[in-house]
Design an enzyme around this catalytic site. Sequence first.
Site, mmCIF file in Angstrom:
data_model
loop_
_atom_site.group_PDB
_atom_site.id
_atom_site.type_symbol
_atom_site.label_atom_id
_atom_site.label_comp_id
_atom_site.label_asym_id
_atom_site.label_seq_id
_atom_site.Cartn_x
_atom_site.Cartn_y
_atom_site.Cartn_z
ATOM 1 N N GLU A 43 0.863 -1.198 0.000
ATOM 2 C CA GLU A 43 0.000 0.000 0.000
ATOM 3 C C GLU A 43 0.897 1.245 0.000
ATOM 4 O OE1 GLU A 43 -1.497 0.989 3.932
ATOM 5 O OE2 GLU A 43 -3.452 1.544 3.119
ATOM 6 N N ASN A 106 -7.011 6.181 -1.550
ATOM 7 C CA ASN A 106 -5.921 5.244 -1.269
ATOM 8 C C ASN A 106 -6.179 4.061 -2.207
ATOM 9 O OD1 ASN A 106 -4.066 3.475 -0.208
ATOM 10 N ND2 ASN A 106 -4.542 3.943 1.926
ATOM 11 N N LYS A 123 -9.610 2.185 -1.584
ATOM 12 C CA LYS A 123 -9.788 1.638 -0.226
ATOM 13 C C LYS A 123 -11.118 2.052 0.400
ATOM 14 C CE LYS A 123 -7.037 1.302 4.060
ATOM 15 N NZ LYS A 123 -5.728 1.710 4.641
ATOM 16 N N GLU A 142 -5.785 8.823 7.944
ATOM 17 C CA GLU A 142 -6.377 8.368 6.672
ATOM 18 C C GLU A 142 -7.779 8.929 6.476
ATOM 19 O OE1 GLU A 142 -5.706 4.485 4.923
ATOM 20 O OE2 GLU A 142 -4.562 3.969 6.709
ATOM 21 N N CYS A 168 -4.732 -2.881 3.170
ATOM 22 C CA CYS A 168 -4.394 -2.784 4.595
ATOM 23 C C CYS A 168 -5.551 -3.060 5.549
ATOM 24 C CB CYS A 168 -3.744 -1.445 4.888
ATOM 25 S SG CYS A 168 -2.857 -1.500 6.462
ATOM 26 N N ASN A 193 0.459 -1.030 5.389
ATOM 27 C CA ASN A 193 1.405 -0.273 6.231
ATOM 28 C C ASN A 193 0.826 -0.358 7.635
ATOM 29 O OD1 ASN A 193 3.327 1.960 4.626
ATOM 30 N ND2 ASN A 193 1.539 1.363 3.457
HETATM 31 N N1 CDT Z 1 -2.771 1.532 6.584
HETATM 32 C C1 CDT Z 1 -3.647 0.938 7.403
HETATM 33 O O1 CDT Z 1 -4.803 0.723 7.058
HETATM 34 N N2 CDT Z 1 -3.187 0.634 8.645
HETATM 35 C C2 CDT Z 1 -4.045 0.121 9.667
HETATM 36 C C3 CDT Z 1 -3.597 0.637 10.997
HETATM 37 C C4 CDT Z 1 -4.678 0.539 11.973
HETATM 38 S S1 CDT Z 1 -4.334 1.372 13.439
HETATM 39 C C5 CDT Z 1 -5.035 2.910 13.170
HETATM 40 C C6 CDT Z 1 -4.099 -1.394 9.716
HETATM 41 O O2 CDT Z 1 -5.209 -1.918 9.869
HETATM 42 O O3 CDT Z 1 -3.074 -2.063 9.667
#
Ligand code: CDT
Length: 308
Positions: A43, A106, A123, A142, A168, A193
């Site tokens: 991502e 995204n 996304k 985000e 993600c 990420n």
């Molecule tokens: N990039 C992304 O979606 N990261 C989220 C972090 C969650 S914590 C706010 C994930 O689900 O891995």
Amino acid sequence: MTVAAAQLGPVQRHHTRSEVVERMVVLLQRAASSGCELVVFPELALTTFFPRWYMDDQAEVDAFFESEMPGPETQPLFREAARLGVGMYLGYAELAATDSGPAHYNTAILVERDGSIVGKYRKVHLPGHADHEPRRPFQHLEKRYFDVGPEGFRTYKAFGGVVGMALCNDRRWPETYRLLGLQGVELVLIGYNTPVHNPPAPEHDLLGTFHNHLVMQAGAYQNGTWVVGVAKAGTEEGVPMIGQSAIIAPSGEIVAQCSTLGDELAVARCDLDLCTSYKTTVFDFERHRQIEHYGPIATQRGAVPPGS
Ligand code: CDT
């Protein structure tokens, strides 16, 4: 087909797109020499994970977005992939022109072996928050910088199979896999990420790597599909992120996994016909799902109080 999970190590804020693309081209070449037909990148692969900063200057935010794909800095990646005859999944921040003005997504795209873009996913499950929360050691904005993807989860006939995409946080939601599963998906591609620390719930931190595989392995098994999950890993701008990029079979088993937090390939031969064994027995949706018996709660939004 042979697939590579092309994990990237950290991308710092001062790294240019061209520097990142150079690293990605090396991974493409290594994957091609291992016989891969599809390379899955993370991502927001082209930049640092910018939602970790609060910015109120839209021009500063927009500098992390791509208004064309490929653009001048990403063209070398597309050119090399087509030369090698290797397809790609690529995550990036997309600035789109719409009838109601600019939209920010995204996004992930699926590129076939001839270089043509065959699919796009924007996304849906945007995590984090929309307002500056100064008490956090780093932000996760985000919900501020991206619009929710309006097209939902779609599948594409590509690479001789049925391919779906997610990004993600989507991987934590059973709906993601089920909506793709209902369309017969055989290969789900997911870039991520994921910070090691989640400041609102530090008690989850020790379980982060367990949860990462738990959700993707369950999604694969319950829908009889391959899942490829790919991290941008390591410490970016002082914020550590998990790695563990993995290729998961329709049995739910991990068949290949990265072992570092840097640029690394995990490669596996993915026999898409393995999906059939699950899709025609335990998870034959047509025969065994009971949608007419799930009750009214099945179509309700949010939590429902007990006894209602
Ligand atoms: N990039 C992304 O979606 N990261 C989220 C972090 C969650 S914590 C706010 C994930 O689900 O891995």
